[in-house]
Write an enzyme that holds these catalytic residues in place. Structure first.
Site, PDB file in Angstrom:
ATOM      1  N   MET A  89       0.793  -1.228   0.000  1.00 30.06           N
ATOM      2  CA  MET A  89       0.000   0.000   0.000  1.00 30.06           C
ATOM      3  C   MET A  89       0.830   1.286   0.000  1.00 30.06           C
ATOM      4  O   MET A  89       0.428   2.289   0.575  1.00 30.06           O
ATOM      5  CB  MET A  89      -0.959   0.003   1.203  1.00 30.06           C
ATOM      6  CG  MET A  89      -1.960  -1.132   1.187  1.00 30.06           C
ATOM      7  SD  MET A  89      -2.947  -1.184  -0.324  1.00 30.06           S
ATOM      8  CE  MET A  89      -4.091   0.151   0.006  1.00 30.06           C
ATOM      9  N   ARG A  90       1.982   1.253  -0.644  1.00 24.31           N
ATOM     10  CA  ARG A  90       2.775   2.480  -0.787  1.00 24.31           C
ATOM     11  C   ARG A  90       2.932   2.800  -2.270  1.00 24.31           C
ATOM     12  O   ARG A  90       3.113   1.892  -3.086  1.00 24.31           O
ATOM     13  CB  ARG A  90       4.184   2.308  -0.184  1.00 24.31           C
ATOM     14  CG  ARG A  90       4.242   1.988   1.265  1.00 24.31           C
ATOM     15  CD  ARG A  90       3.663   3.042   2.166  1.00 24.31           C
ATOM     16  NE  ARG A  90       4.331   4.339   2.062  1.00 24.31           N
ATOM     17  CZ  ARG A  90       3.863   5.460   2.610  1.00 24.31           C
ATOM     18  NH1 ARG A  90       2.724   5.442   3.274  1.00 24.31           N
ATOM     19  NH2 ARG A  90       4.510   6.590   2.487  1.00 24.31           N
ATOM     20  N   ILE A  91       2.873   4.077  -2.579  1.00 24.38           N
ATOM     21  CA  ILE A  91       3.129   4.503  -3.955  1.00 24.38           C
ATOM     22  C   ILE A  91       4.643   4.501  -4.175  1.00 24.38           C
ATOM     23  O   ILE A  91       5.402   4.990  -3.331  1.00 24.38           O
ATOM     24  CB  ILE A  91       2.530   5.904  -4.202  1.00 24.38           C
ATOM     25  CG1 ILE A  91       1.000   5.785  -4.164  1.00 24.38           C
ATOM     26  CG2 ILE A  91       2.997   6.480  -5.523  1.00 24.38           C
ATOM     27  CD1 ILE A  91       0.279   7.106  -4.256  1.00 24.38           C
ATOM     28  N   ASN A 106       1.598  -6.106 -10.417  1.00 25.15           N
ATOM     29  CA  ASN A 106       0.649  -5.734  -9.366  1.00 25.15           C
ATOM     30  C   ASN A 106      -0.698  -6.356  -9.693  1.00 25.15           C
ATOM     31  O   ASN A 106      -0.991  -6.659 -10.854  1.00 25.15           O
ATOM     32  CB  ASN A 106       0.508  -4.209  -9.293  1.00 25.15           C
ATOM     33  CG  ASN A 106      -0.398  -3.776  -8.155  1.00 25.15           C
ATOM     34  OD1 ASN A 106      -0.362  -4.352  -7.065  1.00 25.15           O
ATOM     35  ND2 ASN A 106      -1.234  -2.786  -8.389  1.00 25.15           N
ATOM     36  N   HIS A 108      -4.814  -5.559  -9.032  1.00 27.05           N
ATOM     37  CA  HIS A 108      -5.685  -4.457  -8.617  1.00 27.05           C
ATOM     38  C   HIS A 108      -7.142  -4.916  -8.681  1.00 27.05           C
ATOM     39  O   HIS A 108      -7.549  -5.539  -9.663  1.00 27.05           O
ATOM     40  CB  HIS A 108      -5.462  -3.262  -9.548  1.00 27.05           C
ATOM     41  CG  HIS A 108      -6.264  -2.066  -9.147  1.00 27.05           C
ATOM     42  ND1 HIS A 108      -5.937  -1.285  -8.061  1.00 27.05           N
ATOM     43  CD2 HIS A 108      -7.413  -1.543  -9.658  1.00 27.05           C
ATOM     44  CE1 HIS A 108      -6.830  -0.327  -7.935  1.00 27.05           C
ATOM     45  NE2 HIS A 108      -7.743  -0.460  -8.889  1.00 27.05           N
ATOM     46  N   ASP A 144      -1.376   2.322 -11.088  1.00 27.76           N
ATOM     47  CA  ASP A 144      -2.366   1.410 -11.671  1.00 27.76           C
ATOM     48  C   ASP A 144      -2.549   1.613 -13.176  1.00 27.76           C
ATOM     49  O   ASP A 144      -3.638   1.383 -13.711  1.00 27.76           O
ATOM     50  CB  ASP A 144      -3.730   1.558 -10.974  1.00 27.76           C
ATOM     51  CG  ASP A 144      -3.658   1.201  -9.502  1.00 27.76           C
ATOM     52  OD1 ASP A 144      -2.821   0.354  -9.136  1.00 27.76           O
ATOM     53  OD2 ASP A 144      -4.441   1.752  -8.716  1.00 27.76           O
ATOM     54  N   GLU A 173      -8.650 -13.290  -7.728  1.00 31.16           N
ATOM     55  CA  GLU A 173      -7.244 -12.882  -7.635  1.00 31.16           C
ATOM     56  C   GLU A 173      -6.345 -14.076  -7.338  1.00 31.16           C
ATOM     57  O   GLU A 173      -5.281 -14.225  -7.935  1.00 31.16           O
ATOM     58  CB  GLU A 173      -7.074 -11.827  -6.533  1.00 31.16           C
ATOM     59  CG  GLU A 173      -7.728 -10.503  -6.862  1.00 31.16           C
ATOM     60  CD  GLU A 173      -7.464  -9.435  -5.816  1.00 31.16           C
ATOM     61  OE1 GLU A 173      -7.624  -8.266  -6.148  1.00 31.16           O
ATOM     62  OE2 GLU A 173      -7.101  -9.774  -4.669  1.00 31.16           O
TER      63      GLU A 173
END
Ligand code: GRF
Length: 212
Positions: A89-91, A106, A108, A144, A173
């Site tokens: 959860m980090r950019i 990733n 999403h 994303d 997922e």
């Protein structure tokens, strides 16, 4: 292929990857699990599977650049070939992403390019969409927005809530993420000059998995 999984939370996708490796559906080896949160349950899952863990807290660094550099060094120490973001959860900074471009995936919980960012399930309900799903994509500097590789779709029912959608999407997922990771491990999926290739051909649109 040596794989690192980056996590921040529960790690059910990590578990799916561990299970796939143990069940021989994933030929790569998960070398390490890196979390920015010391209390992430994902770390417990890694320990249960005898996988090395590292906690690098973003709070210990003055800025994103130095945090990302510490993560990069850990990935180099582990000699990683493939980075899998699984609820991380980090950019990430463009500099970090450029070092792992084409080697970082990733997942999403939406049908990208729709609903980038957070709270995807509630936003799908608010809009009244009939279809929802999840997307595995290559990571590029824009959030994303890297090329989508695979998607799985569900129909939203009138009874669905954000919680029920989250549960249903998680099931998808856990199926598609190990599969896409395996395509990288066996060479079916690659990245050349900023574009995804599947079976040596440019991937024009995401691979669609049947509804589960
Ligand atoms: C998943 O829904 C994934 O799509 C998103 O974060 C969630 C992580 O769940 N990026 P978990 O920690 O793998 O259970």
């Amino acid at each position: 292929m040596k794989i690192a999984v980056l996590v921040s939370g529960n790690g059910s996708n990590l578990q799916a990857l561990i299970d796939a490796q143990q069940g021989k559906q994933l030929s790569g080896q998960i070398i390490g699990v890196l979390s920015n949160k010391a209390d992430a349950y994902a770390l417990q899952r890694a320990e249960n599977a005898n996988i090395a863990t590292a906690v690098i807290s973003h709070k210990d660094f003055p800025n994103r650049e130095s945090f990302d550099e510490a993560m990069h060094q850990q990935l180099l120490n582990w000699q990683i070939d493939l980075v899998i973001l699984a609820g991380f959860m980090r950019i990430l900074t463009p500099n970090f992403v450029s070092k792992w471009q084409g080697k970082m995936l990733n997942i999403h919980p939406s049908l990208l390019p729709f609903y980038k960012g957070v709270n995807t399930h509630q936003r799908v309900l608010n809009t009244g969409d009939r279809l929802h799903g999840c997307t595995v994509h290559f990571v590029t500097a824009e959030l994303d927005a890297g090329q989508s590789i695979a998607q799985s779709v569900i129909e939203v029912s009138l009874n669905d809530t954000a919680e029920s959608l989250a549960q249903r999407i998680h099931k998808l997922e856990h199926f598609i993420y190990p599969q896409v990771a395996q395509w990288i491990c066996n060479g079916q999926l690659s990245w050349e000059n900023g574009k995804a290739y599947f079976n040596q051909k440019p991937l024009e649109r995401p691979i669609q998995f049947a509804q589960l």
